[in-house]
Enzyme design. Structure first.
Site, short mmCIF file in Angstrom:
data_model
loop_
_atom_site.label_atom_id
_atom_site.label_comp_id
_atom_site.label_asym_id
_atom_site.label_seq_id
_atom_site.Cartn_x
_atom_site.Cartn_y
_atom_site.Cartn_z
N GLN A 331 -8.67 -0.13 -42.31
CA GLN A 331 -7.62 0.15 -41.32
C GLN A 331 -7.76 1.57 -40.78
O GLN A 331 -7.55 1.83 -39.60
CB GLN A 331 -6.24 -0.02 -41.97
N GLU A 332 -8.12 2.49 -41.66
CA GLU A 332 -8.22 3.90 -41.27
C GLU A 332 -9.49 4.21 -40.48
O GLU A 332 -9.45 4.95 -39.50
CB GLU A 332 -8.15 4.79 -42.52
#
Length: 478
Positions: A331-332
């Protein structure tokens, strides 16, 4: 003299009963068993579309940390169109998919099912998603590249009639089984059928032909072509059926769901994306070969990223499932160790320089340092939510804080308490309040100490990480 006739006829009846059962045909008993009444209204009330999908190289798989697949992408679009959350069940046995649908485990089978008269006794088919036909899959000789064309042609089947006396391997309850039976009658000679287990996907069976474990199988032409693009030793040129419709399936007692899906299919066919998605998985041979060769392709290895071992080590230190931590890292940064954001965050876990310095990081873009510091920071946040007793809810508070800041989440907890929600429950409680902090009438309240936050970001952040985590659990053993 002993009476042997009753025993004889009993054995004959057993023989034919077994023969009937082994054909994979639908029995009257099968066609009568529906265990649940769950149509669109019930599904909408529940808020989830429960879909059964197949783990294969075209339907649903994981590649470099991202869930992909033809059916998967279309399912996401369908769920969005119906304003429903998508819940996926992966089939472990293709022979049992109709039973799973009819007893209510799922609402829809998202798989390219050939529409047949037998199957119509069990399910209702949606409008077709594409047309295909069945082909014979056979292996060329190992030295086929050095053979002349005429010699090659003599070494393989060139016409279906040449299959008389041969054995073809297929799953018992597949449409391929019935087609071979019918083909035997059409050509006036026996084709023997070797029945394979229901947990063998068509991809896997095609691979068994390529590896010489079985001699022949049958597959839909689009599946055969994309697989043969990676395994040129396969010959898929012999058709054994006319065009067939490939569709999804719902229970016969869910007419409103069927109508909604058909309306969606009609709309989808008018979009460019509909055809782009099909071409992406069935015609883009270059990307298919690239995926198949990757060590980060779920059908090859039990791996998500190049950093799995480091993720496992530090996830264990903080007591998290490593697949959940991997989902956060995707996600990051999508596993890009050199990723940086406009606010200055960097590395796999997108640490801010000041936070990284506090945690002893000397090189923000060193994967080992970044993951060590990022998980240490997660643990610090997690410990601050000691009032949250449920571990999953506590992790969700931790993730939201990692995204938007601990003190904004505290504000959301205070607002939850003010409005009668449970301040220690993220799902359906504090997650609603984090959204409310985007509006002046809420972030200007006296109890809100840290003001405005774009609440949709942490709200979506937590949901997407857990959704991806669900996918990772489908593909990757812990």
């Amino acid at each position: 003299m002993k009476k042997i006739f009753p025993l004889f006829f009993t054995l004959i009846l057993i023989f034919y009963a077994c023969k009937k059962r082994n054909t994979g045909e639908v029995t009257d008993a099968d066609a009568q068993q529906i265990s649940i009444d769950r149509d669109l209204e019930v599904i909408q009330k529940n808020g989830k579309l429960k879909a059964l999908i197949i783990n294969s190289s075209t339907s649903y798989f994981l590649y470099k940390g991202k869930p992909m697949g033809y059916e998967y992408e279309l399912l996401k679009r369908l769920a969005k169109d119906l304003s429903l959350e998508l819940e996926i069940t992966v089939s472990n046995n293709l022979d049992s998919i109709f039973k799973q649908l009819r007893r209510g485990d799922v609402d829809i089978i998202a798989h390219g099912l050939a529409v047949t008269a037998d199957r119509k006794k069990l399910v209702h088919f949606t409008d077709y998603l594409y047309l295909t036909h069945q082909v014979l899959v056979q292996k060329k000789p190992d030295n086929w590249r050095s053979m002349g064309w005429a010699s090659l042609q003599k070494s393989i089947i060139k016409d279906a009639i040449e299959l008389i006396g041969e054995t073809i391997s297929v799953r018992q309850k597949s449409s391929y089984f019935k087609r071979i039976e019918n083909l035997s009658k059409e050509i006036g000679g026996n084709i023997y059928i070797d029945t394979l287990k229901g947990n063998y996907s068509t991809d896997r069976i095609i691979e068994m032909v390529a590896n010489g474990k079985i001699k022949y199988t049958v597959a839909d032409a689009n599946l055969a072509k994309i697989n043969a693009s990676y395994k040129p030793i396969l010959d898929i040129e012999v058709p054994i059926s006319f065009s067939q419709r490939a569709a999804w399936a719902v229970r016969p007692n869910a007419p409103k769901l069927l109508k909604a899906v058909n309306e969606w299919v009609t709309k989808e066919r008018k979009t460019l994306d509909y055809y782009v998605i099909y071409n992406k998985y069935f015609k883009n041979k270059r990307n298919f070969r690239k995926r198949i060769k990757s060590e980060f392709y779920s059908l090859n290895n039990n791996q998500i990223s190049a950093y799995d071992e480091t993720i496992k080590k530090h996830a264990e230190e903080i007591g998290w499932d490593w697949r959940l931590l991997a989902s956060l890292i995707y996600q990051e940064s999508q596993f890009d160790a050199q990723a940086s954001s406009w606010v200055g965050a960097g590395g796999l876990m997108q640490l801010m320089p000041a936070t990284a310095a506090e945690l002893g990081v000397t090189n923000l873009y060193n994967p080992m340092e970044n993951i060590r510091a990022g998980t240490s920071y997660l643990q610090q946040i997690y410990e601050d939510f000691e009032g949250v007793t449920d571990s999953i809810q506590r992790i969700k508070f931790t993730l939201a804080s990692y995204n938007c800041g601990y003190y904004h989440v505290l504000d959301a907890q205070r607002l939850a308490e003010l409005k009668g929600f449970d301040k220690n429950q993220w799902d359906a409680h504090v997650e609603k309040m984090i959204l409310e902090l985007s509006y002046p009438e809420n972030y200007k309240k006296e109890i809100v100490k840290y003001g405005y936050v774009r609440g949709s970001e942490p709200h979506t952040y937590v949901r997407q990480i857990f959704q991806r985590y669900d996918h990772y659990q489908n593909f990757i053993d812990p």
